[in-house]
Design a protein around this motif. Structure first.
Motif, mmCIF file in Angstrom:
data_model
loop_
_atom_site.group_PDB
_atom_site.id
_atom_site.type_symbol
_atom_site.label_atom_id
_atom_site.label_comp_id
_atom_site.label_asym_id
_atom_site.label_seq_id
_atom_site.Cartn_x
_atom_site.Cartn_y
_atom_site.Cartn_z
ATOM 1 N N VAL A 50 0.845 -1.202 0.000
ATOM 2 C CA VAL A 50 0.000 0.000 0.000
ATOM 3 C C VAL A 50 0.879 1.251 0.000
ATOM 4 C CG1 VAL A 50 -1.717 1.321 1.315
ATOM 5 C CG2 VAL A 50 -1.941 -1.165 1.114
ATOM 6 N N ALA A 51 1.992 1.200 0.723
ATOM 7 C CA ALA A 51 2.907 2.338 0.770
ATOM 8 C C ALA A 51 3.664 2.542 -0.534
ATOM 9 C CB ALA A 51 3.905 2.156 1.913
ATOM 10 N N ARG A 81 1.408 10.355 -1.042
ATOM 11 C CA ARG A 81 0.955 11.161 0.108
ATOM 12 C C ARG A 81 0.482 10.260 1.245
ATOM 13 N NH1 ARG A 81 -3.480 14.950 -1.230
ATOM 14 N NH2 ARG A 81 -3.283 15.381 1.001
ATOM 15 N N ILE A 82 1.375 9.343 1.617
ATOM 16 C CA ILE A 82 1.102 8.394 2.688
ATOM 17 C C ILE A 82 2.112 8.618 3.809
ATOM 18 C CG2 ILE A 82 1.236 5.947 3.315
ATOM 19 C CD1 ILE A 82 0.023 5.274 0.624
ATOM 20 N N LEU A 159 -0.147 4.837 7.662
ATOM 21 C CA LEU A 159 0.155 3.421 7.855
ATOM 22 C C LEU A 159 0.984 3.269 9.127
ATOM 23 C CD1 LEU A 159 1.169 2.469 4.193
ATOM 24 C CD2 LEU A 159 -1.105 2.358 5.243
ATOM 25 N N LEU A 160 0.595 2.339 9.979
ATOM 26 C CA LEU A 160 1.295 2.115 11.249
ATOM 27 C C LEU A 160 1.676 0.650 11.344
ATOM 28 C CD1 LEU A 160 -1.511 4.051 11.912
ATOM 29 C CD2 LEU A 160 -0.057 4.527 13.875
ATOM 30 N N ASP A 161 2.984 0.375 11.403
ATOM 31 C CA ASP A 161 3.486 -1.003 11.416
ATOM 32 C C ASP A 161 3.945 -1.384 12.819
ATOM 33 O OD1 ASP A 161 4.410 -3.488 10.795
ATOM 34 O OD2 ASP A 161 6.131 -2.818 9.619
ATOM 35 N N GLU A 162 3.094 -2.102 13.554
ATOM 36 C CA GLU A 162 3.363 -2.543 14.926
ATOM 37 C C GLU A 162 3.992 -1.428 15.757
ATOM 38 O OE1 GLU A 162 4.046 -6.432 15.909
ATOM 39 O OE2 GLU A 162 4.025 -7.244 13.897
ATOM 40 N N ALA A 186 -8.026 13.925 14.205
ATOM 41 C CA ALA A 186 -7.366 14.404 12.983
ATOM 42 C C ALA A 186 -8.154 14.021 11.734
ATOM 43 C CB ALA A 186 -5.951 13.839 12.899
ATOM 44 N N GLN A 187 -9.246 13.251 11.907
ATOM 45 C CA GLN A 187 -10.058 12.755 10.782
ATOM 46 C C GLN A 187 -9.184 12.005 9.777
ATOM 47 O OE1 GLN A 187 -11.982 16.490 9.543
ATOM 48 N NE2 GLN A 187 -13.822 15.858 10.647
ATOM 49 N N ALA A 188 -8.238 11.243 10.322
ATOM 50 C CA ALA A 188 -7.281 10.516 9.484
ATOM 51 C C ALA A 188 -7.819 9.138 9.119
ATOM 52 C CB ALA A 188 -5.953 10.367 10.222
ATOM 53 N N THR A 189 -7.497 8.708 7.908
ATOM 54 C CA THR A 189 -7.731 7.329 7.499
ATOM 55 C C THR A 189 -6.446 6.564 7.775
ATOM 56 O OG1 THR A 189 -9.144 8.158 5.719
ATOM 57 C CG2 THR A 189 -8.471 5.848 5.595
ATOM 58 N N ALA A 190 -6.538 5.429 8.442
ATOM 59 C CA ALA A 190 -5.323 4.738 8.870
ATOM 60 C C ALA A 190 -5.463 3.236 8.711
ATOM 61 C CB ALA A 190 -5.010 5.078 10.330
#
Length: 367
Positions: A50-51, A81-82, A159-162, A186-190
């Motif tokens: 995805v990144a 823009r990730i 994107l958050l990896d562990e 923050a109205q973020a999509t994650a």
């Protein structure tokens, strides 16, 4: 920003099977998705695809309707823009907090850059820490700085990896709740990767369970737990066992004969005809088994794990079958002791005996 994966596969050279195998799911704008599964299941590879850090071998990734990965398209990572948050924080030790957070804002005028840094530090609960150095902060504070740095450029996807794997257990769950609140503010999509179910339940709107590169189920936590789509999901989520059972119909109602006694008046139960002779396996979770010394069924404690407010007992029945039970911790029985148990099951989840990880439970009988 809406995220959509359609038949995404990633295959490394020399591998017999794809690391990610035909995965499809959608994540609405402003939602938090979580991928969980055992080590090597493909969740981090999927995140890297995805990144833009891994090329897809098949399928498509769309961000807000724009294809960023497909057979003929590969948008480079820097153009997607990730934002990314890693498990090791990746803070620059020689830069103060303000400079770390401002790292992705170099195109902004100095005043706007300072204002944005102050804004995101306030968002993560670290207002006024711009001049502090990373080594002066706790692990949880460093992780929030890393989150602030990722949010600062206003990415369309985070994107958050562990991100909490280096923190102690109590802090991990608390920080997961805090991070959820921050992302929502923050109205973020994650999209978040973890191996910890409590983290996943604390932070996720939707949770995907992966195994051997395949996505077995993409659902909310309640549905994963109570209505698992496959035997693997049933086994992976929560504490439970598969016990032999027989379904039979009595006076128009299905009765489930189990090693801990018959289950009656159970909702969402399949008909006996779903299995040959009605013989199947029933999922019995630890919260389905109640300690009751007056119960006719007895079981021997073979192992117990202290969980603070409760014990997790591993119990062996006289028949040799094993079940698990959550028992309040003031019921402190010795290993080797026999105690009474009974089953309290709201609805039944059954599988073909000896079926594999990808098998689905039998559908419930029509109401």
């Amino acid at each position: 920003m809406h995220v959509e994966l359609a038949g995404l596969s990633v295959r490394y050279r020399g591998q017999s099977r794809p690391a990610v195998d035909a995965v499809s799911f959608g994540l609405p704008a402003g939602a938090i998705g979580v991928l969980i599964g055992p080590s090597g299941c493909g969740k981090t590879t999927l995140l890297r695809a995805v990144a833009g850090l891994e090329r897809a071998s098949a399928g498509e990734i769309r961000l807000s309707g724009e294809a960023v990965e497909s057979a003929g398209v590969h948008v480079p990572p820097e153009a997607r823009r990730i934002g990314m948050v890693f498990q090791d924080y990746a803070l620059f030790p020689h830069l103060d907090v303000g400079a770390n957070v401002a790292f992705g804002l170099r195109s902004l005028p100095r005043g706007e850059r300072a204002a944005r840094v102050a804004e995101v530090l306030a968002l993560v609960g670290l207002a006024g820490t711009e001049k502090r150095m990373p080594h002066e902060l706790s692990g949880g504070q460093q992780q929030r700085v890393a989150l602030a740095r990722a949010l600062a450029p206003r990415p369309r996807l985070l994107l958050l990896d562990e991100p909490f794997s280096n923190l102690d257990v109590d802090l991990r769950e608390r920080l997961a709740h805090e991070v959820r609140a921050i992302l929502k503010a923050a109205q973020a999509t994650a999209l978040f990767v973890t191996h910890d179910q409590l983290e996943a339940f604390a932070i996720g709107d939707a949770i995907g369970v992966m195994h051997q590169g395949r996505l077995h189920q993409w659902d909310d936590a309640y549905t994963l737990y109570h209505r698992p789509a496959t035997r693997f999901v049933a086994d992976f989520i929560g504490h439970g066992v598969f016990a032999p059972a027989t379904l039979r119909e009595v006076a128009g109602q299905v009765v489930v004969d189990t090693p801990v006694g018959p289950l009656r008046d159970v909702a969402e139960c399949p008909l006996p005809s779903a299995y040959g002779g009605g013989e199947c396996e029933v999922l019995l979770r630890a919260d389905d088994i109640v300690h009751d010394d007056a119960a006719p069924v007895k079981a021997q404690i073979v192992r117990k794990s202290f969980r603070g407010s409760e014990f997790l007992y591993t119990l062996r029945l006289a028949s040799g079958e094993t079940v698990l039970a959550h028992v309040p911790s003031h019921h402190d029985h010795r290993v080797g002791e026999w105690i009474g148990i009974r089953a309290e099951v709201d609805h039944v989840v059954t599988f073909q005996r000896g079926s594999g990880a990808t098998s689905a439970p039998a559908p419930s009988a029509p109401a």
